[in-house]
Design a protein around this motif. Structure first.
Motif, PDB file in Angstrom:
ATOM      1  N   PHE A 406     -68.282  44.333  12.817  1.00  0.00           N
ATOM      2  CA  PHE A 406     -68.061  44.613  14.235  1.00  0.00           C
ATOM      3  C   PHE A 406     -69.423  44.511  14.925  1.00  0.00           C
ATOM      4  O   PHE A 406     -70.361  45.235  14.555  1.00  0.00           O
ATOM      5  CB  PHE A 406     -67.475  46.016  14.437  1.00  0.00           C
ATOM      6  CG  PHE A 406     -66.218  46.260  13.634  1.00  0.00           C
ATOM      7  CD1 PHE A 406     -64.988  45.869  14.121  1.00  0.00           C
ATOM      8  CD2 PHE A 406     -66.284  46.880  12.390  1.00  0.00           C
ATOM      9  CE1 PHE A 406     -63.825  46.093  13.390  1.00  0.00           C
ATOM     10  CE2 PHE A 406     -65.138  47.105  11.644  1.00  0.00           C
ATOM     11  CZ  PHE A 406     -63.900  46.699  12.141  1.00  0.00           C
ATOM     12  N   GLY A 408     -71.864  43.095  18.635  1.00  0.00           N
ATOM     13  CA  GLY A 408     -71.903  42.796  20.071  1.00  0.00           C
ATOM     14  C   GLY A 408     -73.327  42.859  20.585  1.00  0.00           C
ATOM     15  O   GLY A 408     -74.284  43.013  19.820  1.00  0.00           O
ATOM     16  N   ARG A 495     -56.945  49.912  15.088  1.00  0.00           N
ATOM     17  CA  ARG A 495     -57.927  49.779  16.161  1.00  0.00           C
ATOM     18  C   ARG A 495     -59.081  50.742  15.895  1.00  0.00           C
ATOM     19  O   ARG A 495     -58.909  51.779  15.261  1.00  0.00           O
ATOM     20  CB  ARG A 495     -57.313  50.054  17.517  1.00  0.00           C
ATOM     21  CG  ARG A 495     -56.851  51.503  17.710  1.00  0.00           C
ATOM     22  CD  ARG A 495     -56.381  51.769  19.120  1.00  0.00           C
ATOM     23  NE  ARG A 495     -56.094  53.197  19.328  1.00  0.00           N
ATOM     24  CZ  ARG A 495     -55.817  53.743  20.508  1.00  0.00           C
ATOM     25  NH1 ARG A 495     -55.793  52.973  21.590  1.00  0.00           N
ATOM     26  NH2 ARG A 495     -55.581  55.034  20.612  1.00  0.00           N
ATOM     27  N   CYS A 497     -62.958  52.020  18.068  1.00  0.00           N
ATOM     28  CA  CYS A 497     -63.625  51.976  19.364  1.00  0.00           C
ATOM     29  C   CYS A 497     -65.140  52.059  19.172  1.00  0.00           C
ATOM     30  O   CYS A 497     -65.633  52.813  18.329  1.00  0.00           O
ATOM     31  CB  CYS A 497     -63.159  53.129  20.257  1.00  0.00           C
ATOM     32  SG  CYS A 497     -61.480  52.895  20.927  1.00  0.00           S
ATOM     33  N   LEU A 517     -65.317  50.507  24.267  1.00  0.00           N
ATOM     34  CA  LEU A 517     -64.534  49.284  24.076  1.00  0.00           C
ATOM     35  C   LEU A 517     -63.628  49.446  22.867  1.00  0.00           C
ATOM     36  O   LEU A 517     -64.057  49.914  21.802  1.00  0.00           O
ATOM     37  CB  LEU A 517     -65.464  48.079  23.858  1.00  0.00           C
ATOM     38  CG  LEU A 517     -66.464  47.768  24.982  1.00  0.00           C
ATOM     39  CD1 LEU A 517     -67.353  46.592  24.578  1.00  0.00           C
ATOM     40  CD2 LEU A 517     -65.728  47.450  26.284  1.00  0.00           C
ATOM     41  N   GLN A 518     -62.397  49.029  23.037  1.00  0.00           N
ATOM     42  CA  GLN A 518     -61.428  49.108  21.929  1.00  0.00           C
ATOM     43  C   GLN A 518     -61.398  47.787  21.185  1.00  0.00           C
ATOM     44  O   GLN A 518     -61.348  46.714  21.784  1.00  0.00           O
ATOM     45  CB  GLN A 518     -60.038  49.440  22.469  1.00  0.00           C
ATOM     46  CG  GLN A 518     -58.957  49.496  21.389  1.00  0.00           C
ATOM     47  CD  GLN A 518     -57.614  49.892  21.954  1.00  0.00           C
ATOM     48  OE1 GLN A 518     -57.483  50.913  22.612  1.00  0.00           O
ATOM     49  NE2 GLN A 518     -56.589  49.073  21.692  1.00  0.00           N
ATOM     50  N   ILE A 519     -61.415  47.867  19.856  1.00  0.00           N
ATOM     51  CA  ILE A 519     -61.343  46.684  18.999  1.00  0.00           C
ATOM     52  C   ILE A 519     -60.026  46.742  18.241  1.00  0.00           C
ATOM     53  O   ILE A 519     -59.788  47.665  17.449  1.00  0.00           O
ATOM     54  CB  ILE A 519     -62.521  46.635  18.010  1.00  0.00           C
ATOM     55  CG1 ILE A 519     -63.854  46.684  18.760  1.00  0.00           C
ATOM     56  CG2 ILE A 519     -62.442  45.391  17.141  1.00  0.00           C
ATOM     57  CD1 ILE A 519     -65.059  46.834  17.850  1.00  0.00           C
ATOM     58  N   TYR A 528     -65.394  40.612  13.968  1.00  0.00           N
ATOM     59  CA  TYR A 528     -65.055  41.007  15.335  1.00  0.00           C
ATOM     60  C   TYR A 528     -66.339  41.014  16.189  1.00  0.00           C
ATOM     61  O   TYR A 528     -66.957  42.058  16.389  1.00  0.00           O
ATOM     62  CB  TYR A 528     -64.386  42.381  15.340  1.00  0.00           C
ATOM     63  CG  TYR A 528     -63.059  42.385  14.593  1.00  0.00           C
ATOM     64  CD1 TYR A 528     -61.869  42.164  15.264  1.00  0.00           C
ATOM     65  CD2 TYR A 528     -63.013  42.580  13.218  1.00  0.00           C
ATOM     66  CE1 TYR A 528     -60.652  42.148  14.590  1.00  0.00           C
ATOM     67  CE2 TYR A 528     -61.812  42.555  12.526  1.00  0.00           C
ATOM     68  CZ  TYR A 528     -60.629  42.340  13.219  1.00  0.00           C
ATOM     69  OH  TYR A 528     -59.423  42.316  12.552  1.00  0.00           O
ATOM     70  N   SER A 530     -68.765  39.880  19.702  1.00  0.00           N
ATOM     71  CA  SER A 530     -68.703  39.843  21.176  1.00  0.00           C
ATOM     72  C   SER A 530     -68.112  41.100  21.794  1.00  0.00           C
ATOM     73  O   SER A 530     -67.444  41.037  22.827  1.00  0.00           O
ATOM     74  CB  SER A 530     -67.927  38.602  21.637  1.00  0.00           C
ATOM     75  OG  SER A 530     -68.514  37.424  21.133  1.00  0.00           O
ATOM     76  N   ASN A 531     -68.339  42.246  21.175  1.00  0.00           N
ATOM     77  CA  ASN A 531     -67.982  43.515  21.815  1.00  0.00           C
ATOM     78  C   ASN A 531     -69.199  43.952  22.645  1.00  0.00           C
ATOM     79  O   ASN A 531     -70.023  44.764  22.230  1.00  0.00           O
ATOM     80  CB  ASN A 531     -67.627  44.551  20.747  1.00  0.00           C
ATOM     81  CG  ASN A 531     -66.447  44.110  19.898  1.00  0.00           C
ATOM     82  OD1 ASN A 531     -65.313  44.069  20.373  1.00  0.00           O
ATOM     83  ND2 ASN A 531     -66.719  43.754  18.654  1.00  0.00           N
ATOM     84  N   ASP A 532     -69.290  43.372  23.816  1.00  0.00           N
ATOM     85  CA  ASP A 532     -70.518  43.420  24.606  1.00  0.00           C
ATOM     86  C   ASP A 532     -70.439  44.466  25.719  1.00  0.00           C
ATOM     87  O   ASP A 532     -69.387  44.646  26.358  1.00  0.00           O
ATOM     88  CB  ASP A 532     -70.804  42.050  25.227  1.00  0.00           C
ATOM     89  CG  ASP A 532     -70.874  40.952  24.176  1.00  0.00           C
ATOM     90  OD1 ASP A 532     -71.377  41.223  23.073  1.00  0.00           O
ATOM     91  OD2 ASP A 532     -70.417  39.824  24.458  1.00  0.00           O
TER      92      ASP A 532
END
Length: 685
Positions: A406, A408, A495, A497, A517-519, A528, A530-532
């Motif tokens: 994960f 970002g 999910r 977060c 942000l929720q993944i 996963y 680009s959790n930016d």
């Protein structure tokens, strides 16, 4: 010969009885000129090849000079482009020698033969060498440049007899070579080189020439006679070298061929570039590693490096880039680009393509790069890889079917706006689709550097049950972060977060994205990215409030008669300019406009404006009150006002209900208007 010269002292350029003993003496030392230039750590030691002398020199007379020739060197390394020019001060004899040509000296030493016939002793000629970078076409500085000049000699003819234009008892020379060598930095500053070697009879400083004024020192034109040699080196980087060649101006000359007094005869020197140093073009090796077994043994991978300029695959011609093997074994020599050169002026993307039965969704991808000294490249962006001169990196892409990744970037969502201003609603904001849009637009936008206490936490999302061990990491110096979890750690969660934890002294205090942000986790997907998180500084906040006012006598219905312009022009009723010369008892109509200059909708906006009150924090002298008509939102009553907003006839705070601003031209602006009465003389006392 000419009758004006005493025959007993006459010597010619081709006199053999002087030159031959010199050759015999120097033969054991021919290998001395092959010494390698000492370079700083990491630099390449190189010198001109015979091809370079041919490309830059010319067999024509007058010479046709080489321009923008890529130096071949001896190492096949150089990205340096060289050019020649010849600058004449004074003049050359029209029928004399005029050569600047490649010449092989004794011992196979390559050189430029600079063969000239000057018309007088004040004439000179400069061979200028300039260096540029083939990647950028800008000046290229070379380090530790060293060169040698051979055949700096002098030919004494004899004393004049007073006949044929000569002066009685004056010594005459056919030539007396003198040379000055000058370097230039990229800033245009001239540099005097250090003298490394000189023939015994040569001056210790420039101009370099034989010190004798009564006899000859003659060296054979294809020899490396040490008596006629000068070697110099520059102790700082230079982008240009000038070799200026002429005659000793303190002597008198006689052209033995034409019988002309004051006119030197043909003369030459040999110019040799002994060596120079430069950082090598960057090298990159890209290799595949599997940390767990393939999902299917027929799964194979092709490593690729793409040029970000045009998305082309620069490694497409390399046969070994596709893996072979089974399980977690990659057959040695496959799945690798090998070592190859890349441009320091470009950026690259590390990626991979599938082969065989591979489906990349079955695999995670982790990137790592190490320098040639074994250190790790810590700020690595595989989509924006840039190497510079002297770099030699080995990068690996590791595929793993077991671990979840994960990741970002915490980025500056400023759309590359320069000179930010909190009140600026010019086109650099309103027409900038990258500004405040909640998306990481790399490379226009960049990651926010690490600040102490700036972390990201991965945890279960609010409302989810079960046991999950939260993890917290610092963001990197480039704003990136990542978490690597085993399947056991993820468990049955569908999910997770990530939360950005901003420190109290955080400069980028305005969010363009949520700090949580929720993944969503799906089957067979492990990576996963680009959790930016987008942030900007206060000056780049999207919401802009512009307050304007209009002074009037309280007798007119300002809502019906006053326009809504506020830019301060002559035709506008409202103005943002400061109020002056207001009389107590007059009215001030106000307009407050809220503008969303960003590309993300804004919600839950409330406008608050406190009317001035005598003795308040602004040291007001009077108290103002809200007067009719009732405050109004310009967009059909939007924004509206709650009952808690100050009533007509009172002093207090104007407050709106919450409202939103969109991103289209019509939706990005909302405004309110209200009327106040400036305090009268009584309550000003």
């Amino acid at each position: 010969m000419n009758s004006s010269i005493r025959l007993s002292t006459l010597k010619s350029r081709v006199t053999c009885w002087i030159a031959l003993p010199s050759l015999l003496i120097l033969l054991p030392n021919y290998l001395a000129f092959a010494a390698i230039t000492t370079c700083p750590a990491g630099y390449i030691s190189d010198e001109f090849s015979s091809v370079d002398y041919s490309n830059l020199g010319s067999t024509a007379s007058p010479p046709i000079l080489g321009v923008n020739q890529l130096l071949n060197g001896l190492k096949s390394e150089s990205y340096t482009v060289a050019s020649n020019s010849l600058i004449t001060t004074g003049s050359l004899d029209a029928g004399g020698s005029n050569f600047y040509r490649p010449k092989t000296l004794a011992g196979n030493l390559q050189s430029f033969e600079f063969f000239q016939d000057f018309t007088n002793k004040a004439s000179s000629r400069t061979a200028s060498y300039t260096f540029k970078n083939s990647f950028t076409n800008e000046s290229q500085a070379l380090t530790n440049v060293s060169l040698s000049i051979y055949d700096i000699d002098v030919n004494y003819l004899g004393a004049g007899t007073g006949n044929g234009g000569t002066t009685l008892n004056t010594r005459y020379f056919e030539f007396s070579d003198q040379v000055t060598i000058t370097g230039f930095t990229s800033a245009g500053t001239s540099v005097t080189p250090t003298l490394i070697y000189r023939g015994t009879g040569i001056t210790t400083t420039a101009p370099y020439r034989q010190t004798t004024t009564t006899s000859s020192v003659l060296c054979s034109t294809d020899s490396v006679d040490e008596r006629c040699k000068v070697s110099v080196a520059f102790n700082q980087p230079i982008v240009r070298v000038d070799v200026s060649y002429g005659n000793n101006p303190n002597l008198e000359y006689y052209d033995n061929t034409t019988g002309t007094v004051g006119n030197p005869g043909d003369q030459l020197i040999n110019i040799v570039f002994d060596g120079y140093c430069y950082l090598p073009q960057p090298r990159l090796t890209y290799t595949k590693v599997l940390s767990s077994s393939r999902k299917t043994n027929t799964d194979q991978f092709t490593v690729q490096i793409k040029d970000n300029t045009d998305n082309s695959v620069v490694t497409s011609g390399i046969n070994s880039v596709t893996t072979t093997g089974s399980g977690n074994t990659v057959t040695t020599g496959t799945g690798t680009t090998g070592t190859f050169k890349v441009s320091p002026a470009k950026t690259y993307t590390l990626t991979e393509a599938v082969s065989g039965t591979t489906n990349l969704v079955d695999y995670t991808a982790l990137y790592a790069c190490r320098r040639s000294d074994g250190t790790t490249v810590t700020t690595l962006d595989p989509k924006n890889l840039k190497l510079t001169y002297g770099d030699s990196w080995t990068c690996t892409i590791t595929n793993d079917r077991s671990n979840y990744v994960f990741s970002g970037t915490v980025f500056n969502d400023n759309g590359n706006v320069l000179s930010p201003s909190k009140d600026d609603i010019s086109s650099k904001y309103l027409n900038n689709s990258l500004y405040f849009n909640g998306k990481y637009d790399s490379p226009t936008e960049s990651g926010i550097p690490f600040t102490t206490g700036h972390t990201v936490t991965l945890n279960k999302c609010t409302g989810d049950s079960g046991t999950f061990s939260p993890q917290t990491v610092n963001i990197g110096n480039d704003g990136t972060y990542s978490f690597i979890l085993t399947p056991a750690q993820v468990g049955s969660y569908t999910r997770l977060c990530v939360t950005q934890n901003e420190p109290s002294n955080y400069t980028y205090s305005v969010d363009t994205t949520s700090n949580v942000l929720q993944i969503d986790i799906t089957n067979s997907k492990y990576n996963y990215p680009s959790n930016d998180f987008g942030d900007v500084i206060q000056e780049n906040a999207a919401l802009v409030l512009i307050k304007s006012q209009y002074v009037h006598d309280c007798s007119l219905n300002y809502l019906a008669t006053i326009g809504v312009n506020y830019d301060g022009s002559a035709s506008s009723a409202y103005s943002t300019k400061p109020i002056s010369n207001i009389i107590p008892g007059q009215c001030i109509a106000y307009r407050i406009e809220a503008i969303n200059r960003g590309n993300v909708s804004l919600s839950d906006i409330i406008i608050r404006d406190t009317l001035q009150k005598k003795g308040d924090s602004n040291n007001s002298l009077v108290t103002s009150t809200l007067v009719s008509p009732t405050p109004i939102g310009e967009n059909s009553g939007v924004p509206s006002f709650p009952t808690s907003s100050v009533p007509i006839g009172s002093n207090g705070q104007i407050v709106t209900n919450t409202f939103s601003l969109g991103t289209t031209t019509d939706a990005r602006r909302q405004a309110i208007r209200f009327n106040t009465k400036y305090g009268n003389i009584t309550n000003a006392q």
